[in-house]
Design an enzyme around this catalytic site. Structure first.
Site, PDB file in Angstrom:
ATOM      1  N   THR A  91       2.467 -12.715 -14.458  1.00  0.00           N
ATOM      2  CA  THR A  91       1.804 -11.983 -15.525  1.00  0.00           C
ATOM      3  C   THR A  91       1.584 -13.054 -16.563  1.00  0.00           C
ATOM      4  O   THR A  91       2.228 -14.090 -16.503  1.00  0.00           O
ATOM      5  CB  THR A  91       2.744 -10.896 -16.066  1.00  0.00           C
ATOM      6  OG1 THR A  91       2.972  -9.958 -15.034  1.00  0.00           O
ATOM      7  CG2 THR A  91       2.209 -10.187 -17.296  1.00  0.00           C
TER       8      THR A  91
ATOM      9  N   THR B 272      -2.107  -8.962 -15.826  1.00  0.00           N
ATOM     10  CA  THR B 272      -1.288  -9.277 -14.650  1.00  0.00           C
ATOM     11  C   THR B 272      -1.928  -8.825 -13.352  1.00  0.00           C
ATOM     12  O   THR B 272      -2.792  -7.941 -13.327  1.00  0.00           O
ATOM     13  CB  THR B 272       0.089  -8.563 -14.783  1.00  0.00           C
ATOM     14  OG1 THR B 272       0.945  -9.028 -13.746  1.00  0.00           O
ATOM     15  CG2 THR B 272      -0.023  -7.060 -14.694  1.00  0.00           C
TER      16      THR B 272
ATOM     17  N   SER C 124       4.157   0.548 -17.204  1.00  0.00           N
ATOM     18  CA  SER C 124       4.266  -0.908 -17.352  1.00  0.00           C
ATOM     19  C   SER C 124       5.353  -1.267 -18.357  1.00  0.00           C
ATOM     20  O   SER C 124       5.784  -0.431 -19.153  1.00  0.00           O
ATOM     21  CB  SER C 124       2.928  -1.449 -17.851  1.00  0.00           C
ATOM     22  OG  SER C 124       3.016  -2.827 -18.134  1.00  0.00           O
TER      23      SER C 124
ATOM     24  N   ARG D  54      -5.057  -0.893 -17.807  1.00  0.00           N
ATOM     25  CA  ARG D  54      -4.114  -0.813 -16.691  1.00  0.00           C
ATOM     26  C   ARG D  54      -4.850  -0.321 -15.446  1.00  0.00           C
ATOM     27  O   ARG D  54      -5.747   0.542 -15.538  1.00  0.00           O
ATOM     28  CB  ARG D  54      -3.025   0.182 -17.073  1.00  0.00           C
ATOM     29  CG  ARG D  54      -1.915   0.363 -16.056  1.00  0.00           C
ATOM     30  CD  ARG D  54      -1.016  -0.819 -15.993  1.00  0.00           C
ATOM     31  NE  ARG D  54       0.279  -0.518 -15.396  1.00  0.00           N
ATOM     32  CZ  ARG D  54       1.138  -1.457 -15.003  1.00  0.00           C
ATOM     33  NH1 ARG D  54       0.836  -2.743 -15.123  1.00  0.00           N
ATOM     34  NH2 ARG D  54       2.298  -1.125 -14.499  1.00  0.00           N
TER      35      ARG D  54
HETATM   36  O1  DON Z   1       3.317  -4.057 -15.775  1.00  0.00           O
HETATM   37  C1  DON Z   1       4.436  -4.473 -15.543  1.00  0.00           C
HETATM   38  O2  DON Z   1       5.405  -4.166 -16.198  1.00  0.00           O
HETATM   39  C2  DON Z   1       4.628  -5.477 -14.422  1.00  0.00           C
HETATM   40  N1  DON Z   1       3.654  -5.245 -13.400  1.00  0.00           N
HETATM   41  C3  DON Z   1       4.565  -6.849 -14.979  1.00  0.00           C
HETATM   42  C4  DON Z   1       4.849  -7.903 -13.947  1.00  0.00           C
HETATM   43  C5  DON Z   1       5.314  -9.172 -14.550  1.00  0.00           C
HETATM   44  O3  DON Z   1       5.450  -9.314 -15.716  1.00  0.00           O
HETATM   45  C6  DON Z   1       5.642 -10.268 -13.629  1.00  0.00           C
HETATM   46  N2  DON Z   1       5.928 -11.471 -14.364  1.00  0.00           N
HETATM   47  N3  DON Z   1       6.808 -12.227 -14.267  1.00  0.00           N
END
Ligand code: DON
Length: 588
Positions: free
Chosen positions: A400, A418, A471, A123
């Site tokens: 993502t 992501t 996340s 992350r």
């Molecule tokens: O880490 C997370 O939860 C978000 N930054 C994920 C973003 C995401 O899944 C966007 N996709 N559609």
């Protein structure tokens, strides 16, 4: 924990009136954010069937076919699932720039043939100069402009460190890191034909890229429009950055010219990342969060992802019901009740383990779930305002991506990574070809203020120097008799955890094959806003039952993508989620 107001609780209970006001505000803000990002839910988009494949020796299911094939090629050459996943991860940084990345971060869950399980947390971290007030405007309110659209939103990228750590520790040893980066370099240097899956950015993303000449010159035509299908995308700067990394190893990304260019570009755009922030970055190996569900074992991602804890909490709640014999409406109702409770816990308790004492053991305990279950009325929806938990209360999709890999040796990898939004913040660090994320919007910019996915959080997920934002990514491996049974995960922001829940329930309780489990319409509730999102094709009687019991049901465009593998007596069965279009399950 002492039950309070009939709900597991441990702290402040707000008055009904202030809760309603807070929740109404949160709902409104979240809706605005969601629609700004996604465009209004059409309710018209239909979900097709999943593309499926079966194989015996190895399989990759990924959102972008060129990268999926890179992974299978590594498997055919004797690589293990980790080797293949690392190669796919680098390849998708080239072929799927909206989410594949080396300028973002993610999580990898690994099951090893010897029975061990591991996770790699890569992350992003907040630069040292980020504080609790970094994403507020002058009046002290959360400022989405800062946390979503400005260079302040950029977290220190973790992908290179994460993939390198995975390879060093769990690769087969047959390949060097450079071998696994080589296909990505070729794809970047020689280019590839743009397909509907790989590139054309939707208007919202194109306008974000257009803000930065360094990005526009790579991803947009000179007139600012999106590339056409069949155009060749060559990324020479990215090829050079990958080559430097292949030659010098991960430190060549975190120190020296690449790191200096990244920090320089972020600062020039008004951000605060320094070369030292990059130098300090480390991927972390963490013990997986573990649970069980009807005799299967769940191996998933611990904090700083909320995904594994919340998945297990929801499964534990549901385990007390005979879902397999309930009708679909009752199944949906119970899942929604479990979702509300788990997302309330997410909001109050979870954050970066380096600064928060996450109550993982408690939240994933069967008796904790039993206490929540006791608060569920099987025929009436519980309003979010009645779900009190916590100690110290203080749209645009396709951004993502998840891929699943299995090999013939018994190893499995579940990886989600992501840039947060499509193309992240939209900034390519000049001279590197590397697109940078806007991950820091996943912090609770202000207690109770929703992020782009409508998720609220409090002090546990406050921004701070060096911290990892909480996340929802939920790369998960389900084991049966200690061996991989289901490998799954998804993009979709807040929807990720409930997507993974429904894949597990579809397979285990509803007895679906993997294609059916992946394509079946999904529902979602995240505590606040207090509503159930329903994809097209959710049966009318399910919606009617939820409404009759008091849930507000709203339509939702499909935008998750659970590229999954089920291990069956007949071999590996992969399913590429139809929602995003173009994903590929491929094996040999
Ligand atoms: O880490 C997370 O939860 C978000 N930054 C994920 C973003 C995401 O899944 C966007 N996709 N559609």
């Amino acid at each position: 924990m002492t039950p309070q107001n009939g709900f597991p609780a441990g702290g402040t209970a707000r008055s009904g009136a202030s809760w309603s006001a807070l929740l109404a505000l949160i709902a409104l803000l979240a809706l605005i954010a969601l629609f700004a990002l996604r465009g209004a839910a059409s309710g018209q988009e239909q979900i097709g069937g999943a593309q499926t494949a079966t194989a015996h020796d190895g399989m990759v299911v990924a959102q972008e076919p060129l990268a999926a094939r890179v992974g299978v090629d590594i498997l055919k050459r004797g690589g293990n699932a980790v080797d293949a996943a690392v190669a796919v991860g680098f390849a998708m940084a080239v072929t799927y720039p909206r989410a594949g990345n080396i300028g973002g971060g993610g999580f990898m869950v690994i099951h090893r043939a010897n029975g061990d399980n591991a996770t790699i947390d890569y992350r992003e971290t907040a630069p040292a100069a980020i504080t609790a007030t970094s994403f507020l405007e002058a009046q002290g309110n959360a400022d989405p402009e800062k946390s979503r659209n400005s260079a302040l939103a950029i977290g220190v990228p973790g992908t290179v460190a994460g993939l390198a750590l995975a390879e060093a520790k769990y690769g087969s040893g047959r390949f060097t890191l450079a071998d696994l980066i080589a296909p990505a370099i070729t794809l970047a240097r020689d280019g590839f034909a743009v397909s509907a899956t790989t590139l054309p950015p939707p208007p919202f993303a194109a306008s974000r890229l257009a803000r930065f000449p360094s990005s526009a010159k790579i991803f947009l035509k000179p007139d600012g429009s999106a590339p056409s299908i069949g155009d060749r995308l060559v990324q020479s700067d990215l090829a050079n950055s990958l080559e430097a990394l292949a030659k010098g190893g991960p430190r060549a990304f975190y120190e020296g010219p690449t790191a200096e260019k990244i920090a320089g570009a972020v600062q020039a755009a008004g951000g605060v990342m320094s070369a030292d922030d990059l130098k300090q970055y480390r991927a972390v190996e963490r013990a997986p969060v573990r649970g069980s569900y009807r005799g299967y074992d769940i191996v998933s991602m611990p904090p700083p992802s909320s995904g594994g804890v919340e998945l297990i909490e929801m499964l534990n709640i549901l385990e007390g019901y005979d879902l397999a014999h309930d009708d679909p409406a009752q199944q949906a109702f119970l899942m929604v009740e479990a979702m509300k409770r788990a997302y309330a816990d997410r909001a109050f308790y979870l954050g970066d383990p380096s600064t928060v004492d996450n109550p993982v053991t408690r939240l994933t305990a069967k008796n904790y779930a039993a206490q929540w279950r006791a608060t569920i009325d099987p025929t009436h929806a519980t309003p979010a305002s009645m779900i009190h938990t916590g100690g110290s209360v203080g749209g645009e999709g396709r951004n993502t991506t998840h891929f699943s890999v299995v090999d013939r040796f018994g190893n499995a990898v579940s990886n989600t990574y992501t840039l947060n939004f499509s193309y992240g913040v939209g900034l390519v660090a000049e001279g590197t070809g590397i697109l940078l994320n806007n991950e820091l919007d996943d912090f609770a910019a202000k207690p109770g203020s929703p992020n782009a996915y409508g998720l609220v959080g409090f002090s546990a997920n406050a921004p701070g120097p060096g911290k990892r934002p909480l996340s929802s990514m939920t790369p998960t491996i389900v084991l049966k008799d200690g061996k991989p049974f289901l490998i799954t995960g998804s993009p979709g922001g807040s929807r990720i955890i409930t997507t993974v829940l429904q894949i597990v329930v579809n397979v285990i309780d509803r007895g679906m094959d993997i294609g059916g489990a992946v394509s079946a319409p999904r529902i979602h509730n995240q505590w606040v806003p207090d509503q159930v999102y329903a994809e097209p094709n959710v049966p009318d009687n399910v919606v009617a039952t939820l409404r009759a019991r008091g849930d507000k049901v709203v339509p939702q465009r499909p935008f998750t993508s659970a590229n999954s593998i089920l291990i069956t007596p007949d071999g590996f069965a992969g399913a590429a989620d139809p929602r995003e279009g173009g994903a590929l399950a491929v094996g040999y």
